[in-house]
Design a protein around this motif. Structure first.
Motif, PDB file in Angstrom:
ATOM      1  N   ILE A  19       0.831  -1.203   0.000  1.00 31.55           N
ATOM      2  CA  ILE A  19       0.000   0.000   0.000  1.00 31.55           C
ATOM      3  C   ILE A  19       0.867   1.255   0.000  1.00 31.55           C
ATOM      4  O   ILE A  19       0.499   2.293  -0.562  1.00 31.55           O
ATOM      5  CB  ILE A  19      -0.966  -0.019   1.213  1.00 31.55           C
ATOM      6  CG1 ILE A  19      -2.017   1.084   1.061  1.00 31.55           C
ATOM      7  CG2 ILE A  19      -0.227   0.107   2.528  1.00 31.55           C
ATOM      8  CD1 ILE A  19      -3.115   1.017   2.105  1.00 31.55           C
ATOM      9  N   PRO A 137       0.424   5.405   3.598  1.00 32.45           N
ATOM     10  CA  PRO A 137      -0.946   4.901   3.680  1.00 32.45           C
ATOM     11  C   PRO A 137      -1.762   5.685   4.700  1.00 32.45           C
ATOM     12  O   PRO A 137      -1.250   6.103   5.735  1.00 32.45           O
ATOM     13  CB  PRO A 137      -0.766   3.445   4.129  1.00 32.45           C
ATOM     14  CG  PRO A 137       0.641   3.110   3.789  1.00 32.45           C
ATOM     15  CD  PRO A 137       1.414   4.377   3.930  1.00 32.45           C
ATOM     16  N   GLY A 138      -3.016   5.856   4.417  1.00 36.58           N
ATOM     17  CA  GLY A 138      -3.916   6.503   5.355  1.00 36.58           C
ATOM     18  C   GLY A 138      -3.910   8.009   5.299  1.00 36.58           C
ATOM     19  O   GLY A 138      -4.650   8.669   6.033  1.00 36.58           O
ATOM     20  N   SER A 148       0.553   6.848  10.800  1.00 37.53           N
ATOM     21  CA  SER A 148       0.496   5.737   9.857  1.00 37.53           C
ATOM     22  C   SER A 148       1.576   4.709  10.163  1.00 37.53           C
ATOM     23  O   SER A 148       1.323   3.499  10.171  1.00 37.53           O
ATOM     24  CB  SER A 148       0.646   6.261   8.429  1.00 37.53           C
ATOM     25  OG  SER A 148       0.507   5.234   7.489  1.00 37.53           O
ATOM     26  N   THR A 155       0.621  -3.349  13.684  1.00 37.06           N
ATOM     27  CA  THR A 155       0.149  -4.484  12.886  1.00 37.06           C
ATOM     28  C   THR A 155       1.241  -5.526  12.747  1.00 37.06           C
ATOM     29  O   THR A 155       0.972  -6.735  12.690  1.00 37.06           O
ATOM     30  CB  THR A 155      -0.307  -4.010  11.496  1.00 37.06           C
ATOM     31  OG1 THR A 155      -1.264  -2.962  11.649  1.00 37.06           O
ATOM     32  CG2 THR A 155      -0.950  -5.140  10.711  1.00 37.06           C
ATOM     33  N   ILE A 185      -9.043   6.308  13.122  1.00 38.55           N
ATOM     34  CA  ILE A 185      -9.533   5.119  12.417  1.00 38.55           C
ATOM     35  C   ILE A 185     -10.707   4.462  13.136  1.00 38.55           C
ATOM     36  O   ILE A 185     -11.255   3.473  12.651  1.00 38.55           O
ATOM     37  CB  ILE A 185      -8.407   4.088  12.179  1.00 38.55           C
ATOM     38  CG1 ILE A 185      -7.873   3.528  13.501  1.00 38.55           C
ATOM     39  CG2 ILE A 185      -7.287   4.713  11.358  1.00 38.55           C
ATOM     40  CD1 ILE A 185      -6.851   2.399  13.325  1.00 38.55           C
ATOM     41  N   TRP A 196      -7.795  -3.707  11.978  1.00 40.55           N
ATOM     42  CA  TRP A 196      -7.956  -2.629  11.003  1.00 40.55           C
ATOM     43  C   TRP A 196      -6.754  -2.573  10.074  1.00 40.55           C
ATOM     44  O   TRP A 196      -6.898  -2.411   8.857  1.00 40.55           O
ATOM     45  CB  TRP A 196      -8.114  -1.288  11.731  1.00 40.55           C
ATOM     46  CG  TRP A 196      -8.385  -0.130  10.815  1.00 40.55           C
ATOM     47  CD1 TRP A 196      -9.602   0.369  10.466  1.00 40.55           C
ATOM     48  CD2 TRP A 196      -7.413   0.667  10.115  1.00 40.55           C
ATOM     49  NE1 TRP A 196      -9.452   1.436   9.608  1.00 40.55           N
ATOM     50  CE2 TRP A 196      -8.118   1.637   9.370  1.00 40.55           C
ATOM     51  CE3 TRP A 196      -6.020   0.662  10.051  1.00 40.55           C
ATOM     52  CZ2 TRP A 196      -7.471   2.585   8.574  1.00 40.55           C
ATOM     53  CZ3 TRP A 196      -5.372   1.597   9.249  1.00 40.55           C
ATOM     54  CH2 TRP A 196      -6.099   2.546   8.524  1.00 40.55           C
ATOM     55  N   ARG A 199      -6.882  -5.331   7.467  1.00 38.09           N
ATOM     56  CA  ARG A 199      -7.912  -5.066   6.458  1.00 38.09           C
ATOM     57  C   ARG A 199      -7.486  -3.978   5.479  1.00 38.09           C
ATOM     58  O   ARG A 199      -7.910  -3.973   4.325  1.00 38.09           O
ATOM     59  CB  ARG A 199      -9.231  -4.637   7.136  1.00 38.09           C
ATOM     60  CG  ARG A 199      -9.972  -5.723   7.862  1.00 38.09           C
ATOM     61  CD  ARG A 199     -11.410  -5.299   8.151  1.00 38.09           C
ATOM     62  NE  ARG A 199     -11.502  -4.010   8.827  1.00 38.09           N
ATOM     63  CZ  ARG A 199     -11.481  -3.853  10.140  1.00 38.09           C
ATOM     64  NH1 ARG A 199     -11.359  -4.927  10.928  1.00 38.09           N
ATOM     65  NH2 ARG A 199     -11.595  -2.656  10.679  1.00 38.09           N
ATOM     66  N   ASN A 200      -6.651  -3.057   5.936  1.00 35.77           N
ATOM     67  CA  ASN A 200      -6.323  -1.884   5.133  1.00 35.77           C
ATOM     68  C   ASN A 200      -4.898  -1.900   4.578  1.00 35.77           C
ATOM     69  O   ASN A 200      -4.375  -0.862   4.166  1.00 35.77           O
ATOM     70  CB  ASN A 200      -6.552  -0.620   5.956  1.00 35.77           C
ATOM     71  CG  ASN A 200      -8.022  -0.329   6.173  1.00 35.77           C
ATOM     72  OD1 ASN A 200      -8.672   0.270   5.328  1.00 35.77           O
ATOM     73  ND2 ASN A 200      -8.559  -0.789   7.294  1.00 35.77           N
TER      74      ASN A 200
END
Length: 210
Positions: A19, A137-138, A148, A155, A185, A196, A199-200
């Motif tokens: 991403i 990302p984000g 981010s 994660t 978020i 989250w 998933r992202n």
């Protein structure tokens, strides 16, 4: 005539997070006559013989970056570190990087810097082109670059103490970034943040260690 006046410079993009690479590819795609993205990968070895590898440090820390060294060792291309100030140029140079460029550059400036490093020339001043810089990302939902990255580390499974030690931040600063990221978020705890992140697209593919 330099080689890339006959053809675009072949650029590979390297990072742990797909991403994160998409935003850089989007920037470089605006300059097809100057650069051509030939690899967009989370692996350490490039497949399509690039001239330059742009190593994005999103989600990475300069504390003994084994992945950067592996990318340098496994590829004949010039490796250019693409980062913010918290991943200092000295760390990139110690690992063997051929160059270092700031994420504050516009797309036009970034392409000019890549060309200068490729040709071993001095980077000339380039007028800002006003293009948005999409490098983490984000960003579109309001996450700062630091927030981010905190989500990326969470994660990946790092504790607050591990993040603080490796990022040279205080534990309270880390907690502040995490708290503001959670609010943006819409999650309440670490487990929800990890879910989250997966998933992202915040799940890292890195297997060299952070």
């Amino acid at each position: 005539m330099t080689d890339h006046e006959a053809r675009p410079i072949r650029v590979a993009l390297s990072n742990d997070y797909e991403i994160a690479l998409l935003g850089i590819a989007q920037m470089l795609a605006r300059h097809p006559s100057q650069v051509q993205v030939v690899d967009l990968t989370t692996n350490t070895e490039m497949q399509h013989r690039p001239d330059v590898i742009l190593f994005d440090t999103f989600g990475r820390l300069p504390d003994d970056d084994r992945k950067l060294r592996a990318v340098i060792d496994q590829n004949p291309a010039k490796v250019v570190v693409y980062s913010w100030d918290d991943y200092p140029e000295e760390a990139a140079r110690r690992a063997g990087a051929a160059g270092y460029v700031s994420k504050r550059l516009s797309a036009n400036e970034l392409v000019a810097a890549i060309a200068a490093i490729h040709d071993r020339t001095t980077v000339e001043a380039v007028e800002p082109d006003g293009e948005p810089v999409i490098t983490w990302p984000g960003q579109a939902i309001g996450l700062s670059q630091r927030e981010s990255e905190m989500l990326g580390f969470i994660t990946r499974g790092l504790t607050n103490a591990e993040i603080a030690r490796r990022a040279y931040l205080s534990i309270n600063t880390v907690k502040t970034y995490i708290r503001t990221a959670y609010a943006k978020i819409g999650v309440r705890n670490r487990a929800e943040a990890v879910a989250w992140g997966i998933r992202n697209g915040f799940e890292s593919t890195d297997d060299t260690g952070i």
